[in-house]
Design a protein around this motif. Sequence first.
Motif, PDB file in Angstrom:
ATOM      1  N   THR A 136       0.834  -1.200   0.000  1.00  0.00           N
ATOM      2  CA  THR A 136       0.000   0.000   0.000  1.00  0.00           C
ATOM      3  C   THR A 136       0.864   1.243   0.000  1.00  0.00           C
ATOM      4  N   LEU A 137       0.532   2.184  -0.871  1.00  0.00           N
ATOM      5  CA  LEU A 137       1.239   3.458  -0.870  1.00  0.00           C
ATOM      6  C   LEU A 137       0.328   4.524  -0.275  1.00  0.00           C
ATOM      7  N   CYS A 138       0.863   5.241   0.709  1.00  0.00           N
ATOM      8  CA  CYS A 138       0.105   6.307   1.375  1.00  0.00           C
ATOM      9  C   CYS A 138       0.586   7.637   0.797  1.00  0.00           C
ATOM     10  N   VAL A 139      -0.320   8.340   0.136  1.00  0.00           N
ATOM     11  CA  VAL A 139       0.031   9.494  -0.690  1.00  0.00           C
ATOM     12  C   VAL A 139      -0.468  10.796  -0.047  1.00  0.00           C
ATOM     13  N   SER A 140       0.343  11.846  -0.130  1.00  0.00           N
ATOM     14  CA  SER A 140      -0.042  13.149   0.417  1.00  0.00           C
ATOM     15  C   SER A 140      -0.772  13.983  -0.636  1.00  0.00           C
ATOM     16  N   VAL A 196      -3.554   2.125  -3.200  1.00  0.00           N
ATOM     17  CA  VAL A 196      -3.153   3.494  -2.866  1.00  0.00           C
ATOM     18  C   VAL A 196      -4.166   4.060  -1.886  1.00  0.00           C
ATOM     19  N   VAL A 197      -3.672   4.695  -0.832  1.00  0.00           N
ATOM     20  CA  VAL A 197      -4.574   5.383   0.096  1.00  0.00           C
ATOM     21  C   VAL A 197      -4.192   6.863   0.139  1.00  0.00           C
ATOM     22  N   MET A 198      -5.183   7.706  -0.084  1.00  0.00           N
ATOM     23  CA  MET A 198      -4.933   9.150   0.023  1.00  0.00           C
ATOM     24  C   MET A 198      -5.054   9.483   1.512  1.00  0.00           C
ATOM     25  N   MET A 199      -4.048   9.074   2.269  1.00  0.00           N
ATOM     26  CA  MET A 199      -4.083   9.231   3.733  1.00  0.00           C
ATOM     27  C   MET A 199      -2.795   9.849   4.243  1.00  0.00           C
ATOM     28  N   SER A 234      -9.328   9.244   1.928  1.00  0.00           N
ATOM     29  CA  SER A 234      -9.749   9.454   3.314  1.00  0.00           C
ATOM     30  C   SER A 234      -9.998  10.936   3.544  1.00  0.00           C
ATOM     31  N   THR A 235     -11.148  11.241   4.149  1.00  0.00           N
ATOM     32  CA  THR A 235     -11.481  12.647   4.400  1.00  0.00           C
ATOM     33  C   THR A 235     -11.875  12.861   5.857  1.00  0.00           C
ATOM     34  N   ALA A 236     -11.592  14.066   6.331  1.00  0.00           N
ATOM     35  CA  ALA A 236     -12.032  14.428   7.678  1.00  0.00           C
ATOM     36  C   ALA A 236     -13.517  14.814   7.655  1.00  0.00           C
ATOM     37  N   GLY A 237     -14.125  14.822   6.464  1.00  0.00           N
ATOM     38  CA  GLY A 237     -15.577  15.055   6.408  1.00  0.00           C
ATOM     39  C   GLY A 237     -15.999  16.296   5.633  1.00  0.00           C
ATOM     40  N   VAL A 238     -15.389  16.502   4.465  1.00  0.00           N
ATOM     41  CA  VAL A 238     -15.771  17.645   3.631  1.00  0.00           C
ATOM     42  C   VAL A 238     -16.994  17.221   2.810  1.00  0.00           C
ATOM     43  N   VAL A 239     -18.182  17.524   3.328  1.00  0.00           N
ATOM     44  CA  VAL A 239     -19.422  16.971   2.785  1.00  0.00           C
ATOM     45  C   VAL A 239     -19.629  17.275   1.284  1.00  0.00           C
ATOM     46  N   PRO A 240     -19.494  18.524   0.822  1.00  0.00           N
ATOM     47  CA  PRO A 240     -19.734  18.751  -0.611  1.00  0.00           C
ATOM     48  C   PRO A 240     -18.755  17.978  -1.490  1.00  0.00           C
ATOM     49  N   GLY A 241     -17.534  17.798  -1.005  1.00  0.00           N
ATOM     50  CA  GLY A 241     -16.522  17.041  -1.752  1.00  0.00           C
ATOM     51  C   GLY A 241     -16.922  15.578  -1.882  1.00  0.00           C
ATOM     52  N   ILE A 242     -17.523  15.018  -0.837  1.00  0.00           N
ATOM     53  CA  ILE A 242     -17.953  13.613  -0.887  1.00  0.00           C
ATOM     54  C   ILE A 242     -19.002  13.448  -1.993  1.00  0.00           C
ATOM     55  N   ASP A 243     -19.946  14.388  -2.062  1.00  0.00           N
ATOM     56  CA  ASP A 243     -20.987  14.296  -3.094  1.00  0.00           C
ATOM     57  C   ASP A 243     -20.412  14.444  -4.498  1.00  0.00           C
TER      58      ASP A 243
END
Length: 398
Positions: A136-140, A196-199, A234-243
């Motif tokens: 797994t690659l953890c990407v910034s 890949v995890v965007m974490m 992975s998100t801290a909870g940006v609601v419009p971005g999730i949609d």
Amino acid sequence: MQKQKSPSFSATIRFARGNTAITNEADPDRHLMQPRINLLEFDRHQLEGFFRSIGEGAFRARQVIQWIYQRHVTEFDQMTDLSKTLRQRLASIAELRLPEMVSEQTSTDGTRKWLLSVAGGNAIETVFIPEDDRGTLCVSSQVGCSLNCTFCATARQGYNRNLSTSEIIGQLLFASRRLREASGTHLVNERLITNVVMMGMGEPLLNYDAVVPAMRLMLDDLGFGLSRRRVTLSTAGVVPGIDRLAIDCPVSLAVSLHAPGDPLRTELVPLNRKYNIAELLDACRRYVAGDSRRRVTFEYVMLKDINDSEGDARALVSLLKTVPSKINLIPFNPVAGIAYECSDSRSINRFRDILMAAGIMTVTRKTRGDDIDAACGQLAGNVLDRTRRSARMRAASS
Ligand code: SAH
């Protein structure tokens, strides 16, 4: 999915054209005065636009993408199915520029962390986590982070800027090459990175326009060809971005929940003030709606005596009753200057058992690479902080 407009492409072209105006049109070498266009900024659709804009067929994008992401070739001269003239032309107007390695550390458990320099004197961290059945690659996604979660090392570094698409996909390209060199394999298709995890550092949904083309290159069959299940944002909870993500690039979604109720979550993840738990869970339900196999992964950092009681576990069960979910319990990784402690393993196991008994699939994430500060929440890089948060925090803790 590829039909999105391409903000970074048009911005780059505008930039290049803007400079043309001040160069001498009669000078055949005027291109030397122009900044080269970094083709790693573009997903396939955007790259087709680039080739059309220079009077070439869009199919060139397919050829070039395969060279770059499947064969790891970043010299135009080596792209032998392009004509010599086109190769020379590309070398004069374009480039394929990746972040450069500053340092590499390898953990006793095999985890590797790279510090990569990016424009503007900053550096970011990328981590590779090998396991038996996957890598797994953890990407910034940003230089630092603006969200200020109270338990996270990246937050203490402050924030400088968003990464560009080339700086995001460049982490994957860099790591694939580097690992291939290190393993001594010359087989380009050898899959060392399977997930890949965007974490890594930053909040990917606050850098949407650069993150989505990078993830499309990860998924593209002519690019890295990873399946949606193997790319996680992975998100801290940006609601419009999730949609938006559900429409533009529905990869696997992970949400950093960390608390079963709003007061505590607001304390730990200040973004909760903007999008509270109810709104966030509604967005999660919308994200997986229509596909009964999909689940949202909720990340929950285990903080001793803060969010790890049996009551917290039961509250979490009732909160997630109506969301198709999995839970990742993350033992808190210590961060210098942050006073939280990790829950003891008895509390973590008890917490997990309550969730499992309620039928929620729960995994305790193994701590990897903590001897080289590569574990969750320990990534710090080299951030020229614009927010002055890092200085304020240092002052407050001294
Ligand atoms: N901004 C995104 C991406 C970062 S992912 C997000 O918040 O989801 C990094 C994960 O590690 C997040 O779940 C984060 O909450 C968690 N984390 C941060 N600091 C940590 C720490 N010290 N110990 C364990 N996990 C941590």
